[in-house]
Design a protein around this motif. Structure first.
Motif, PDB file in Angstrom:
ATOM      1  N   LEU A 142       0.900  -1.610   0.066  1.00  0.00           N
ATOM      2  CA  LEU A 142       0.480  -0.191   0.286  1.00  0.00           C
ATOM      3  C   LEU A 142       0.914   1.827  -0.162  1.00  0.00           C
ATOM      4  O   LEU A 142       2.116   0.925   0.554  1.00  0.00           O
ATOM      5  N   GLU A 143       0.585   1.886  -0.471  1.00  0.00           N
ATOM      6  CA  GLU A 143       1.109   3.924  -0.796  1.00  0.00           C
ATOM      7  C   GLU A 143       0.032   4.984  -0.135  1.00  0.00           C
ATOM      8  O   GLU A 143      -1.074   4.377  -0.218  1.00  0.00           O
ATOM      9  N   ALA A 144       1.011   5.680   0.461  1.00  0.00           N
ATOM     10  CA  ALA A 144      -0.208   6.852   0.169  1.00  0.00           C
ATOM     11  C   ALA A 144      -1.134   7.396  -1.297  1.00  0.00           C
ATOM     12  O   ALA A 144      -0.881   7.408  -2.222  1.00  0.00           O
ATOM     13  N   GLY A 145      -1.963   7.868  -0.607  1.00  0.00           N
ATOM     14  CA  GLY A 145      -3.165   8.268  -2.170  1.00  0.00           C
ATOM     15  C   GLY A 145      -4.145   6.874  -2.550  1.00  0.00           C
ATOM     16  O   GLY A 145      -4.642   7.277  -3.501  1.00  0.00           O
ATOM     17  N   ASP A 146      -3.877   5.459  -1.650  1.00  0.00           N
ATOM     18  CA  ASP A 146      -4.424   4.594  -2.460  1.00  0.00           C
ATOM     19  C   ASP A 146      -5.791   4.633  -1.887  1.00  0.00           C
ATOM     20  O   ASP A 146      -6.298   4.672  -1.041  1.00  0.00           O
ATOM     21  N   ASN A 147      -6.588   4.353  -3.382  1.00  0.00           N
ATOM     22  CA  ASN A 147      -8.185   4.308  -2.999  1.00  0.00           C
ATOM     23  C   ASN A 147      -8.122   2.733  -2.640  1.00  0.00           C
ATOM     24  O   ASN A 147      -8.331   2.019  -3.191  1.00  0.00           O
TER      25      ASN A 147
END
Length: 635
Positions: free
Chosen positions: A403-408
């Protein structure tokens, strides 16, 4: 081993180019780049010390590590804790609800919301402000019957413009003020940058409200280049032994039982089959990596309950319970329920489930691991059935995507469990629920602490670093945030990038590299006058801040600006204020500022959208400042 000073200068400039390249390309993480540059500087000036004419060492290890005790950095970190306290107590909710009052027209609500964001960002870290207002503007977009892409970018840019207007509006402002102190100069006053900043902010807001929405295209289907049914999520299916899918063959690369769904990979044991899958028969146990819209996944989950649920491995529940018991204090857990309520495996019945989209925040604890490592389903009693990453499709199993920042995340679960997600600031629920905030009874006290701290600093009664640290301590003392939440509010990217940038700025100044760059720039524009040189300097810094972080850009360029001021016989504060405003002009790319990345998912933006809508704003701000500054300072 002693070397001429100019050798150290060229080595420092070379390292600066390397660091800037790595910041732009992100071939390695920002944190690793920052640590690597700091380690390189420490090793370089220890093995090859730079010695001045009087025999003293120009750059010591203490000089390079001084950033960890930098007052501006400590102020930024303390204000992050204060902002977290305001969010967790719901102190900002009244502002958000006031701007979205049902008696106001939708257009007036949007404009009022952007003005509120502008005002709040002058005194608060703008990242949590944007997080608060993302769901508010999404609801307004529905009322206006327009796509969210028309309002998300204006939200980010209004926050950036607001951050320009006071000393504490942005970490960049504080760092520049601290750099002046390091150079033996007086710091910036609390409102010293306000007058020129308000000029560019007002013009910028007019552009944001009147022009920018016309430049932003509808991006509802941008996440997919294959269909026109909305953004697509990566999901996966493990074919059960009793499924109707067993034995089914693909026709023209598609499976009849999976309408409106694109199968991207079929994993069978150690073998991965890529499309086209003509005449390829599915078998029990096959893992299908699929790309589908929310509506398609909803239809699939409704028609075939349990198909999107990953099978539970033997002993998984015991191992997960052990992990969660070890992390019980760290991870907020929903209220316990009997197995009879959720069933044997903790899943809600389909009729009791809701589906929402939630976004990973920049400082989330969920960044890095994949869903299996997080034990997301057991931890939150909710199931992630899809991941969408800033319009990029990933050919990998959903449970293996880090997971990364900004993932929906597309999540299903009980309403009460989804509401629990809204309480945890690791995720921002974008639709399906407004979420709830704990500790609301501390909202008035938290607001009072914040107002008093800002007021004392603005009046010059106490230094901003003192009021910020005291305010952060009081937020913990009253229970607005606990120590663990306060620690999580501290952004390690800000910490490491700022420390490394300060060390690099120290080396640039001590080795004469900053002076060399200043002389070179002065040589190009020396016949054009101070006003033109100031304008060109603004444009140079504004250009670089869209490919570097704004903090790194400010710290790297402030020594250059001070040297230019000395060469021209001008007040260094003029170039310091120019650096502040220019370094905040992160409008033309998503990588220059965190809030731009934060709204990329909800707005379904591509990189070119930032260039199309943000570059004119950057040029407008540059032109306005270039015309205003010579008159304001009498150049």
């Amino acid at each position: 081993m002693l070397l001429p000073i100019d050798v150290h200068m060229w080595l420092t400039l070379a390292l600066t180019v390397v660091v800037m390249t790595l910041f732009v390309t992100e071939w390695v993480s920002l944190e690793l780049t920052a640590l690597g540059s700091l380690a390189t500087l420490l090793a370089l000036f220890h093995v090859l010390p730079a010695v001045g004419a009087d025999g003293t060492q120009l750059v010591t290890s203490a000089d390079l590590l001084a950033g960890f005790s930098n007052p501006a950095l400590l102020t930024v970190l303390a204000l992050l804790v204060v902002g977290e306290g305001l969010i967790r107590t719901g102190a900002l909710d009244s502002v958000a609800h006031w701007t979205a009052h049902p008696r106001l027209s939708p257009s007036a609500s949007v404009i009022l919301t952007l003005l509120a964001v502008l005002a709040l960002s002058a005194f608060l870290n703008n990242t949590p402000v944007v997080v608060i207002f993302i769901p508010i503007l999404q609801a307004m977009a529905v009322r206006l019957n327009v796509n969210a892409s028309r309002v998300m970018m204006p939200l980010s840019y209004a926050a950036i413009l607001g951050g320009m207007t006071t000393l504490i509006g942005s970490s960049t402002n504080l760092l520049v003020s601290s750099a002046l102190i390091d150079q033996g100069l007086s710091p910036l006053g609390f409102f010293e940058i306000t007058a020129p900043a308000l000029v560019v902010a007002c013009l910028g807001m007019l552009y944001i409200v009147l022009v920018m929405p016309r430049l932003l295209p509808e991006r509802a289907s941008m996440a997919s280049h294959m269909t026109h049914h909305g953004k697509q999520f990566i999901s996966q299916i493990v074919v059960p032994s009793d499924s109707h899918l067993v034995g089914e063959k693909a026709v023209a690369g598609a499976f009849k039982s999976l309408p409106n769904i694109t199968v991207r990979v079929i994993q069978r044991g150690e073998h991965a089959e890529l499309p086209p899958f003509d005449s390829y028969a599915l078998q029990a146990g096959d893992t299908l990596v699929i790309a589908a819209t929310r509506s398609a996944l909803t239809e699939l989950a409704t028609r075939y309950p349990g198909l999107l649920h990953p099978p539970r491995r033997p002993g998984e529940g015991d191992r997960t319970r052990d992990r969660l018991r070890d992390n019980a204090e760290e991870t907020p857990q929903p209220a316990r329920r009997d197995k009879s309520e959720n069933g044997d495996n903790g899943r809600a019945a389909p009729s009791e489930q809701v589906m929402v989209e939630a976004m990973i925040t920049p400082s989330s604890r969920l960044i890095g691991p994949n869903l299996q490592q997080l034990a997301f389903r057991q931890r939150y009693r909710c199931l992630v059935i899809g991941i969408q990453r800033r319009a990029r499709m990933i050919r990998a199993s959903m449970t293996q995507i880090r997971l990364e920042a900004g993932d929906n995340l597309l999540i299903t679960g009980r309403q009460s469990d989804i509401a629990a997600l809204g309480q945890d600031r690791d995720l921002v629920v974008l639709s399906g629920t407004t979420g709830t905030l704990p500790q609301r009874h501390h909202a008035v006290l938290a607001s009072t602490i914040f107002i008093v701290a800002v007021g004392l600093a603005a009046l010059g009664v106490v230094p901003i670093v003192v009021s910020a640290i005291v305010a952060a301590t009081l937020m913990v003392a009253i229970g607005a945030v606990n120590l663990r939440q306060a620690t999580r509010a501290l952004d390690r990217k800000i910490l490491l990038v700022v420390v490394a940038a300060l060390a690099l700025g120290q080396a640039l100044e001590a080795t004469g590299a900053a002076s060399f760059v200043a002389h070179s720039a002065l040589g190009l524009f020396k016949d054009l006058g101070p006003a033109v040189i100031l304008s060109m300097f603004f444009l140079l810094v504004a250009g670089f801040t869209n490919v570097l972080t704004n903090n790194a850009c400010a710290v790297l360029f402030i020594p250059v600006g001070i040297n230019l001021a000395e060469q021209l016989g001008m007040d260094p504060h003029i170039f310091a204020i120019t650096t502040v405003l220019a370094a905040n002009c992160s409008f033309a790319s998503p990588v220059g500022y965190q809030t731009n990345l934060l709204i990329m998912g909800p707005g379904h933006y591509a990189f070119t959208d930032y260039v199309r809508a943000g570059l004119p704003l950057l040029l407008l701000v540059w032109l306005a400042y270039s015309l205003f500054a010579p008159w304001y300072w009498g150049l």
